[in-house]
Write a protein that holds these residues in place. Structure first.
Motif, PDB file in Angstrom:
ATOM      1  N   UNK A   1      75.886-113.428 -57.229  1.00  0.00           N
ATOM      2  CA  UNK A   1      74.627-112.727 -56.991  1.00  0.00           C
ATOM      3  C   UNK A   1      74.646-111.956 -55.670  1.00  0.00           C
ATOM      4  N   UNK A   2      75.278-112.505 -54.661  1.00  0.00           N
ATOM      5  CA  UNK A   2      75.362-111.787 -53.386  1.00  0.00           C
ATOM      6  C   UNK A   2      76.163-110.492 -53.547  1.00  0.00           C
ATOM      7  N   UNK A   3      77.276-110.561 -54.255  1.00  0.00           N
ATOM      8  CA  UNK A   3      78.074-109.353 -54.465  1.00  0.00           C
ATOM      9  C   UNK A   3      77.343-108.342 -55.349  1.00  0.00           C
ATOM     10  N   UNK A   4      76.626-108.832 -56.354  1.00  0.00           N
ATOM     11  CA  UNK A   4      75.835-107.925 -57.188  1.00  0.00           C
ATOM     12  C   UNK A   4      74.743-107.253 -56.357  1.00  0.00           C
TER      13      UNK A   4
ATOM     14  N   UNK B   1      81.912-109.553 -60.398  1.00  0.00           N
ATOM     15  CA  UNK B   1      82.496-108.286 -60.841  1.00  0.00           C
ATOM     16  C   UNK B   1      82.022-107.939 -62.259  1.00  0.00           C
ATOM     17  N   UNK B   2      81.437-106.755 -62.417  1.00  0.00           N
ATOM     18  CA  UNK B   2      81.077-106.255 -63.732  1.00  0.00           C
ATOM     19  C   UNK B   2      79.896-106.929 -64.398  1.00  0.00           C
ATOM     20  N   UNK B   3      79.070-107.651 -63.637  1.00  0.00           N
ATOM     21  CA  UNK B   3      77.939-108.327 -64.246  1.00  0.00           C
ATOM     22  C   UNK B   3      76.654-107.521 -64.032  1.00  0.00           C
ATOM     23  N   UNK B   4      75.574-107.950 -64.667  1.00  0.00           N
ATOM     24  CA  UNK B   4      74.267-107.336 -64.457  1.00  0.00           C
ATOM     25  C   UNK B   4      73.800-107.560 -63.023  1.00  0.00           C
ATOM     26  N   UNK B   5      72.709-106.891 -62.682  1.00  0.00           N
ATOM     27  CA  UNK B   5      72.213-106.972 -61.304  1.00  0.00           C
ATOM     28  C   UNK B   5      71.837-108.392 -60.908  1.00  0.00           C
ATOM     29  N   UNK B   6      71.301-109.186 -61.833  1.00  0.00           N
ATOM     30  CA  UNK B   6      70.842-110.542 -61.543  1.00  0.00           C
ATOM     31  C   UNK B   6      69.785-110.573 -60.439  1.00  0.00           C
ATOM     32  N   UNK B   7      69.169-109.436 -60.204  1.00  0.00           N
ATOM     33  CA  UNK B   7      68.000-109.315 -59.336  1.00  0.00           C
ATOM     34  C   UNK B   7      67.236-108.140 -59.917  1.00  0.00           C
ATOM     35  N   UNK B   8      66.194-108.445 -60.663  1.00  0.00           N
ATOM     36  CA  UNK B   8      65.549-107.435 -61.492  1.00  0.00           C
ATOM     37  C   UNK B   8      65.138-106.205 -60.690  1.00  0.00           C
ATOM     38  N   UNK B   9      64.477-106.415 -59.561  1.00  0.00           N
ATOM     39  CA  UNK B   9      63.980-105.287 -58.788  1.00  0.00           C
ATOM     40  C   UNK B   9      65.119-104.420 -58.249  1.00  0.00           C
ATOM     41  N   UNK B  10      66.185-105.047 -57.741  1.00  0.00           N
ATOM     42  CA  UNK B  10      67.315-104.264 -57.250  1.00  0.00           C
ATOM     43  C   UNK B  10      67.990-103.515 -58.389  1.00  0.00           C
ATOM     44  N   UNK B  11      68.096-104.157 -59.552  1.00  0.00           N
ATOM     45  CA  UNK B  11      68.679-103.478 -60.701  1.00  0.00           C
ATOM     46  C   UNK B  11      67.878-102.253 -61.111  1.00  0.00           C
ATOM     47  N   UNK B  12      66.558-102.370 -61.071  1.00  0.00           N
ATOM     48  CA  UNK B  12      65.703-101.240 -61.436  1.00  0.00           C
ATOM     49  C   UNK B  12      65.835-100.108 -60.423  1.00  0.00           C
TER      50      UNK B  12
ATOM     51  N   UNK C   1      63.167-113.706 -61.993  1.00  0.00           N
ATOM     52  CA  UNK C   1      63.657-112.343 -61.855  1.00  0.00           C
ATOM     53  C   UNK C   1      64.446-112.101 -60.589  1.00  0.00           C
ATOM     54  N   UNK C   2      64.344-113.005 -59.616  1.00  0.00           N
ATOM     55  CA  UNK C   2      65.137-112.876 -58.399  1.00  0.00           C
ATOM     56  C   UNK C   2      66.594-113.272 -58.618  1.00  0.00           C
ATOM     57  N   UNK C   3      66.881-113.979 -59.697  1.00  0.00           N
ATOM     58  CA  UNK C   3      68.246-114.435 -59.946  1.00  0.00           C
ATOM     59  C   UNK C   3      68.759-114.055 -61.329  1.00  0.00           C
TER      60      UNK C   3
END
Length: 504
Positions: A348-351, A393-404, A459-461
């Protein structure tokens, strides 16, 4: 004179009333005819043919009932979304069953709202920003972006429209339909018991999956999940999704168990299901779920003045269990319930580091909806020198707001944040405005606050847009609570009198 809790009446023409009555009669006749025909067919048709016709007849009867009232349609949709993964394809339908039922719900709501146009006045800035966020998602879908909408390592196409519809459109639409059409206490009760039934099934399957008997587990893919071995994945086949449903079930059953208007045996059943849901949450062995559950219990303890005993007992049990198993709890053994593992934290930190980089590179419009996996594959970043680069590596954002923000840019991110802020404001208003005691009063508002709180914490994780039924369930409960707050008239409150009995 209208007293507190009354639904502000709409004005209907005689033609509209006649049309609604005609639709009701036709729907009831259709549903009854289908069920009678199916029953008669059981005595005439061979077993193989009956196995094909009977589910179709029952399904058509359910659809006929859904067309009758949007509240029924929405609840049927929620159940269909819950069983989306194990539901086989239906050859006669060009789309998935839940998409078809979503269209049925929209049609039913459209028929319902035509004779109640005054209800549209309940909508406001929240729904406007929901609509703008949806439009921005579709603009991003059609806009040109650096990466195509594919899984980067396999080149398998990604259905962006499906991603938007499942994660955003359906939950927002369900919110609006819940806010406007769940205007009777029986509809609210039906919603809460539907959530209870879904959560009870999830809790039962979670227990059967890990504690046995495994022969009773269905769907069977729960036993074959290789991504999360030894963790309760439920029908969603994912521990965070399953745990979120179980938390919703715990919230709703605690509310139902506190209602003296419910029969005693149903209140006891709700209490048993609440305990099963809490145990199911533990069996997910997922820190994000445990964190969300702990926060929900704590906030419930503070807010639920009339039924905080259940939250107090749960909090006590959690503290005692952790204290008695402290060494195991702090260990890195996830199967035993340890929270000391660092690999998921590194992921999650790397994402997050990759998301921050992506936002800096494409700040205004983002990299494109459903493109974060590609960004995290070709431009993967590490959080720092002490964090292994390959983590996440190559995963979803796993942090909804940052992904958006990474996918939709500052424009999409601010629209989303505005939706969340307005939603929270409306829920706080409902909590303060609705009276205590009645199921459709403050208890409903508390359930909505806790459900949305649970969704925000997870949604934070996790990337919430990958979930469907959890988003829809939380926003449905929120929409229903806000709708009752809209229609509530703050005058002298009679706890023994139903709002449905009040007339102007």
């Amino acid at each position: 004179m209208t007293t507190a809790g009354a639904v502000r009446p709409g004005i209907r023409s005689s033609g509209a009333r006649f049309g609604r009555a005609a639709l009701t009669a036709a729907t009831a006749a259709t549903a009854a005819g289908l069920l009678v025909a199916a029953a008669l067919a059981a005595f005439v048709l061979p077993g193989e043919l009956l196995a094909l016709i009977l589910p179709g007849a029952v399904g058509l009867a359910v659809i006929a009932a859904a067309v009758y009232h949007p509240a029924t349609a929405v609840l049927v949709l929620i159940v269909a979304m819950f069983f989306r993964l194990p539901t086989p394809e239906i050859p006669m339908l060009p789309v998935d069953l839940f998409v078809f039922l979503f269209a049925v719900a929209l049609g039913s709501f459209g028929l319902w709202i035509t004779v109640r146009p005054d209800r549209i006045r309940q909508l406001g800035m929240l729904e406007i920003f929901m609509g703008l966020f949806v439009l921005w998602n579709f603009w991003s879908m059609f806009a040109s972006h650096r990466f195509p909408a594919v899984v980067p390592l396999t080149s398998q196409p990604t259905s962006v429209s499906r991603f938007i519809i499942i994660g955003t459109v359906i939950p927002f639409a369900v919110f609006v339909m819940g806010r406007l059409s769940f205007d009777r206490e029986r509809a609210v009760r039906g919603m809460l018991w539907t959530v209870t039934a879904i959560a009870a099934f999830s809790a039962m399957m979670s227990i059967f999956q890990l504690k046995g008997p495994t022969a009773l587990v269905w769907p069977r893919y729960m036993l074959e999940n290789e991504h999360w071995p030894g963790r309760a994945v439920g029908v969603t086949n994912q521990p965070v999704g399953n745990g979120t449903i179980l938390i919703f079930g715990f919230i709703v059953t605690v509310v139902l168990a506190s209602q003296k208007s419910e029969p005693v045996w149903l209140r006891r059943l709700a209490a048993v299901i609440a305990a099963a849901c809490a145990y199911g949450v533990f069996l997910t062995y997922t820190r994000a779920v445990w964190l969300a559950f702990g926060i929900v219990v704590l906030v419930g303890l503070l807010c639920a003045r009339d039924f905080r005993r259940a939250f107090a007992l749960t909090a006590t049990a959690m503290v005692v269990a952790v204290a008695m198993n402290w060494s195991t709890f702090t260990s890195a053994d996830r199967k035993a319930g340890g929270v000391g593992s660092t690999s998921e934290i590194h992921d999650r930190l790397n994402a997050m580091a990759t998301a921050f980089w992506a936002i800096r590179e494409e700040p205004l419009t983002g990299w494109g909806v459903a493109r974060f996996v590609s960004v995290n594959t070709f431009f993967h970043r590490a959080w720092g020198p002490s964090i292994p680069w390959e983590g996440g590596f190559g995963i979803d954002a796993h942090f909804t707001e940052l992904g958006i923000f990474a996918e939709l840019g500052i424009v999409g991110g601010l629209l989303w944040i505005t939706v969340l802020v307005l939603l929270v404001v409306q829920l706080v208003r409902a909590y303060r405005r609705l009276p205590p005691g009645r199921l459709t009063g403050q208890p409903l508002a508390i359930a909505a606050v806790l459900a949305v709180l649970c969704l925000l914490v997870t949604g934070f994780t996790a990337e919430l847009r990958n979930f469907d039924v959890t988003n829809a369930m939380a926003l449905l409960i929120a929409g229903v609570a806000i709708g009752w707050s809209d229609r509530f008239v703050p005058r002298k409150w009679d706890p023994e009198r139903s709002p449905e009995e009040v007339s102007s």
